[in-house]
Design a protein around this motif. Sequence first.
Motif, PDB file in Angstrom:
ATOM      1  N   LEU A 232       0.844  -1.193   0.000  1.00 38.50           N
ATOM      2  CA  LEU A 232       0.000   0.000   0.000  1.00 38.50           C
ATOM      3  C   LEU A 232       0.880   1.245   0.000  1.00 38.50           C
ATOM      4  O   LEU A 232       1.810   1.377   0.810  1.00 38.50           O
ATOM      5  N   GLN A 233       0.587   2.179  -0.899  1.00 36.86           N
ATOM      6  CA  GLN A 233       1.372   3.403  -1.069  1.00 36.86           C
ATOM      7  C   GLN A 233       0.548   4.596  -0.609  1.00 36.86           C
ATOM      8  O   GLN A 233      -0.609   4.764  -1.009  1.00 36.86           O
ATOM      9  N   VAL A 234       1.134   5.430   0.233  1.00 37.83           N
ATOM     10  CA  VAL A 234       0.479   6.636   0.756  1.00 37.83           C
ATOM     11  C   VAL A 234       1.297   7.837   0.323  1.00 37.83           C
ATOM     12  O   VAL A 234       2.514   7.893   0.565  1.00 37.83           O
ATOM     13  N   ILE A 235       0.639   8.803  -0.334  1.00 35.73           N
ATOM     14  CA  ILE A 235       1.308   9.993  -0.865  1.00 35.73           C
ATOM     15  C   ILE A 235       0.570  11.224  -0.346  1.00 35.73           C
ATOM     16  O   ILE A 235      -0.667  11.266  -0.340  1.00 35.73           O
ATOM     17  N   ALA A 236       1.317  12.200   0.091  1.00 39.78           N
ATOM     18  CA  ALA A 236       0.764  13.484   0.533  1.00 39.78           C
ATOM     19  C   ALA A 236       1.437  14.592  -0.249  1.00 39.78           C
ATOM     20  O   ALA A 236       2.581  14.456  -0.703  1.00 39.78           O
ATOM     21  N   ALA A 237       0.736  15.722  -0.397  1.00 37.87           N
ATOM     22  CA  ALA A 237       1.268  16.843  -1.166  1.00 37.87           C
ATOM     23  C   ALA A 237       0.677  18.142  -0.654  1.00 37.87           C
ATOM     24  O   ALA A 237      -0.490  18.188  -0.246  1.00 37.87           O
ATOM     25  N   SER A 238       1.478  19.188  -0.677  1.00 37.60           N
ATOM     26  CA  SER A 238       1.022  20.529  -0.326  1.00 37.60           C
ATOM     27  C   SER A 238       2.159  21.504  -0.568  1.00 37.60           C
ATOM     28  O   SER A 238       3.335  21.123  -0.599  1.00 37.60           O
ATOM     29  N   ALA A 239       1.807  22.766  -0.747  1.00 39.69           N
ATOM     30  CA  ALA A 239       2.816  23.825  -0.870  1.00 39.69           C
ATOM     31  C   ALA A 239       3.197  24.394   0.480  1.00 39.69           C
ATOM     32  O   ALA A 239       4.173  25.139   0.582  1.00 39.69           O
ATOM     33  N   THR A 240       2.436  24.083   1.521  1.00 40.40           N
ATOM     34  CA  THR A 240       2.704  24.608   2.862  1.00 40.40           C
ATOM     35  C   THR A 240       2.694  23.453   3.857  1.00 40.40           C
ATOM     36  O   THR A 240       1.789  23.336   4.684  1.00 40.40           O
ATOM     37  N   VAL A 241       3.689  22.594   3.743  1.00 38.51           N
ATOM     38  CA  VAL A 241       3.825  21.466   4.664  1.00 38.51           C
ATOM     39  C   VAL A 241       4.753  21.896   5.792  1.00 38.51           C
ATOM     40  O   VAL A 241       5.962  22.005   5.602  1.00 38.51           O
ATOM     41  N   SER A 242       4.199  22.142   6.963  1.00 43.07           N
ATOM     42  CA  SER A 242       5.002  22.543   8.101  1.00 43.07           C
ATOM     43  C   SER A 242       5.565  21.318   8.825  1.00 43.07           C
ATOM     44  O   SER A 242       5.193  20.175   8.553  1.00 43.07           O
ATOM     45  N   ARG A 243       6.440  21.580   9.753  1.00 42.98           N
ATOM     46  CA  ARG A 243       7.037  20.480  10.522  1.00 42.98           C
ATOM     47  C   ARG A 243       5.968  19.767  11.339  1.00 42.98           C
ATOM     48  O   ARG A 243       5.979  18.528  11.454  1.00 42.98           O
ATOM     49  N   SER A 244       5.023  20.508  11.914  1.00 41.92           N
ATOM     50  CA  SER A 244       3.969  19.879  12.709  1.00 41.92           C
ATOM     51  C   SER A 244       3.073  18.995  11.841  1.00 41.92           C
ATOM     52  O   SER A 244       2.624  17.935  12.282  1.00 41.92           O
ATOM     53  N   SER A 245       2.813  19.418  10.588  1.00 42.26           N
ATOM     54  CA  SER A 245       2.007  18.589   9.688  1.00 42.26           C
ATOM     55  C   SER A 245       2.737  17.305   9.325  1.00 42.26           C
ATOM     56  O   SER A 245       2.131  16.218   9.261  1.00 42.26           O
ATOM     57  N   ARG A 246       4.047  17.391   9.089  1.00 44.21           N
ATOM     58  CA  ARG A 246       4.813  16.183   8.773  1.00 44.21           C
ATOM     59  C   ARG A 246       4.829  15.212   9.947  1.00 44.21           C
ATOM     60  O   ARG A 246       4.696  13.993   9.768  1.00 44.21           O
ATOM     61  N   LEU A 247       4.990  15.747  11.166  1.00 44.58           N
ATOM     62  CA  LEU A 247       5.011  14.883  12.342  1.00 44.58           C
ATOM     63  C   LEU A 247       3.652  14.223  12.572  1.00 44.58           C
ATOM     64  O   LEU A 247       3.579  13.046  12.944  1.00 44.58           O
ATOM     65  N   LYS A 248       2.577  14.973  12.356  1.00 46.28           N
ATOM     66  CA  LYS A 248       1.250  14.387  12.551  1.00 46.28           C
ATOM     67  C   LYS A 248       0.976  13.313  11.502  1.00 46.28           C
ATOM     68  O   LYS A 248       0.388  12.274  11.803  1.00 46.28           O
ATOM     69  N   PHE A 249       1.397  13.554  10.266  1.00 52.39           N
ATOM     70  CA  PHE A 249       1.218  12.552   9.216  1.00 52.39           C
ATOM     71  C   PHE A 249       1.971  11.275   9.564  1.00 52.39           C
ATOM     72  O   PHE A 249       1.439  10.155   9.418  1.00 52.39           O
ATOM     73  N   ALA A 250       3.200  11.417  10.022  1.00 50.67           N
ATOM     74  CA  ALA A 250       3.979  10.233  10.413  1.00 50.67           C
ATOM     75  C   ALA A 250       3.367   9.545  11.622  1.00 50.67           C
ATOM     76  O   ALA A 250       3.383   8.301  11.722  1.00 50.67           O
ATOM     77  N   ARG A 251       2.796  10.317  12.551  1.00 46.47           N
ATOM     78  CA  ARG A 251       2.175   9.723  13.739  1.00 46.47           C
ATOM     79  C   ARG A 251       0.925   8.909  13.376  1.00 46.47           C
ATOM     80  O   ARG A 251       0.682   7.845  13.953  1.00 46.47           O
ATOM     81  N   VAL A 252       0.149   9.410  12.400  1.00 48.26           N
ATOM     82  CA  VAL A 252      -1.035   8.664  11.959  1.00 48.26           C
ATOM     83  C   VAL A 252      -0.634   7.364  11.284  1.00 48.26           C
ATOM     84  O   VAL A 252      -1.229   6.303  11.532  1.00 48.26           O
ATOM     85  N   LEU A 253       0.397   7.404  10.436  1.00 48.58           N
ATOM     86  CA  LEU A 253       0.841   6.185   9.762  1.00 48.58           C
ATOM     87  C   LEU A 253       1.497   5.206  10.729  1.00 48.58           C
ATOM     88  O   LEU A 253       1.478   3.990  10.497  1.00 48.58           O
ATOM     89  N   ARG A 254       2.070   5.699  11.794  1.00 47.53           N
ATOM     90  CA  ARG A 254       2.713   4.807  12.759  1.00 47.53           C
ATOM     91  C   ARG A 254       1.686   3.935  13.487  1.00 47.53           C
ATOM     92  O   ARG A 254       2.027   2.882  14.040  1.00 47.53           O
ATOM     93  N   ARG A 255       0.412   4.372  13.498  1.00 44.72           N
ATOM     94  CA  ARG A 255      -0.643   3.593  14.148  1.00 44.72           C
ATOM     95  C   ARG A 255      -1.241   2.536  13.213  1.00 44.72           C
ATOM     96  O   ARG A 255      -2.266   1.924  13.545  1.00 44.72           O
ATOM     97  N   ASP A 256      -0.618   2.320  12.078  1.00 42.92           N
ATOM     98  CA  ASP A 256      -1.083   1.294  11.152  1.00 42.92           C
ATOM     99  C   ASP A 256      -1.017  -0.078  11.823  1.00 42.92           C
ATOM    100  O   ASP A 256       0.012  -0.446  12.404  1.00 42.92           O
ATOM    101  N   PRO A 257      -2.115  -0.870  11.793  1.00 42.79           N
ATOM    102  CA  PRO A 257      -2.082  -2.191  12.467  1.00 42.79           C
ATOM    103  C   PRO A 257      -1.009  -3.116  11.933  1.00 42.79           C
ATOM    104  O   PRO A 257      -0.493  -3.963  12.684  1.00 42.79           O
ATOM    105  N   LEU A 258      -0.638  -2.980  10.654  1.00 44.54           N
ATOM    106  CA  LEU A 258       0.391  -3.842  10.071  1.00 44.54           C
ATOM    107  C   LEU A 258       1.792  -3.249  10.171  1.00 44.54           C
ATOM    108  O   LEU A 258       2.744  -3.860   9.678  1.00 44.54           O
TER     109      LEU A 258
END
Length: 639
Positions: A232-258
């Motif tokens: 499974l491939q997950v892609i995100a995109a934006s012109a205004t990706v802040s450090r807090s947004s990157r950390l939250k995105f990684a935190r959500v993916l870290r809760r993946d059951p697999l």
Amino acid sequence: PVDVMVAFSLPRPAIHLYALSLLPAAHAMCSSSSFLKLIPSLPTSIESALAARGIDTPTPIQKAALPRIMAGESVMLHAETGSGKSLAFLLPTLLRLHDGGKMFVIAPTRELAVQLANEAASLLPSPNAVQIVAIGATPAPMALLDAITVTCTAPEMLALMDMAPDVAGVLEAVIRECRVVILDELDTLLPTDTVYGPRAAERKRHANRKGAEAPAQMLLRRVLEACPAADLQVIAASATVSRSSRLKFARVLRRDPLARWYDAPPEVIRPLELSAQDLSKVPRAVGVPSCVRHMFVRLPIRIKGMPAKPMKLKQNQPGKRRITLKQKRLERLRTAAAATAAEQAESIHPLLISLKAVLDVVKPASALVFICRSSGLTVRRAAKQLRRINVHARPLHEAIGLEHDPRRESSVIDAADPLLAIDDGIANQIGDSLDSSVMLQLRHRAVSDSFSRLIQPAPLGANGQNGKHDGEHDEQRRSADDRDVECDSALGRTGSFAVESGATSMMADAVATVAGNAEGSDASGRPLLLTFEDMARGLHFDGVELVVILGLPDSPSTYLHLAGRTGRQPVLNGTVVTVCAGNAFSQLEGWSVCLGNVVFEELRLPALKNAIAAQTRSVPAQSTRSKALKAQDQIVQVR
């Protein structure tokens, strides 16, 4: 080697001039073969489709992202507005799904969802392979089984998943086949709160644990739980990706059951020249293109931040007589009569008068107008008032067909609107074979053509940027035959979507008719669309010459996305005019550094103050006694 020797033998200023002289020849050698170098398996049909749209050379973010996304890597794209991020994640993912699987594209607004669906449909053999789930576009669950790409807004997709058990079962089957999940405009889909003060870190951790999940976060979590695919491939995109947004995105993916991204969160991909810089010394890594001109208009008056709310009936207090049903009915009539009288006597909003003055001075070939929250205006109210001063700006959601019922009372749609006749003609001839998603694609393509027909990408000039064609609009406009060929190839005779030749011709004529009538255009024939500031994320129309911002945006990031609607490929220039009331212009100038050291110029309109005063004097003020008499007459008629 001879050219390199000649270049190094010249002084430094001459080296720049010599390099610029080589740009036209270098551009002439570039073609879609550059995409073949990045993606050797690029099909000939997609290569031809890109060439037909004038896309010959990959942009910097596409050069950096295409090979890695094609390899199946989960990444996060960070590049300036108009740099081609949509094509950077759509093209390789659709090629990867050639052997099977589905792709979910999550967008923050329904307008962006329709646009991304139109982009994906241009790369697929069948428009039915793309389905849209948003307000005003809810496909049948069985249509999602045949789709390759599903573009959606998170709240509507969650509502569809929580429907009847049979619908939920179909959607679960669709999710199990998902191989790619794309989150466009990540910082809007996964918002973060800034916490300051004592014990900020502790309060932020508490908010992350106990806070309510955003709809996009909830949808992403449900997809991760239901999809067992290891690739499974997950892609995100934006012109205004802040450090807090990157950390939250990684935190959500870290809760993946697999635990597919537990040790390897998605890496941020930026253009190569940006990756080589020290971003700690740059005010903003990604900003508005430098070719965009920033201006502002100072209004001599202040604007109320919020519109007046209708007066409500007071609650009954103990000891007082209860209000009967008849009295409530009479009170509603009295309130409605007063509101009608106030609407008739309402003067034109000063920001809208300023908009007309800006359009008269700049005289753009095309324009987008964004209403900020600070103006106190709504899109429908602004459209009605603009028609009174002969400025026919069409709301964006109505132009692309997202109005719930266009035949009901609308702000700008007339009874003789050609779109209504086109919709009726297509529905009568094709019947149920054309679903709502394909209709929205047609409407969006027609609006896009009203912009693109006014420009034509020119080869690189001496300044290394795309220039505008100097011919007349008639020479720049594509012929009807070319549009018919494009519609035939897009709406297609191949794949699972095959209709009779008469129906295909009808749809092609529909797009050509709407584009020829300059859908979304004002009385002068220029495309003029009106929408709210929150709907600006990701919007793209070719050749937008002017962006007008009514009021002060919420933040510098919001201004960046609003201003980024111009200066996009294929025309890398444009103008942004912000109409500021009171002293708001000083706050706008204070954003200069965090926007990348942009320079704001003042657009002086000497006659603006007199125009606002004249409009105020031209509206007769109705007395309270006349309103009361009119309400009393209606009450007597009811009795």
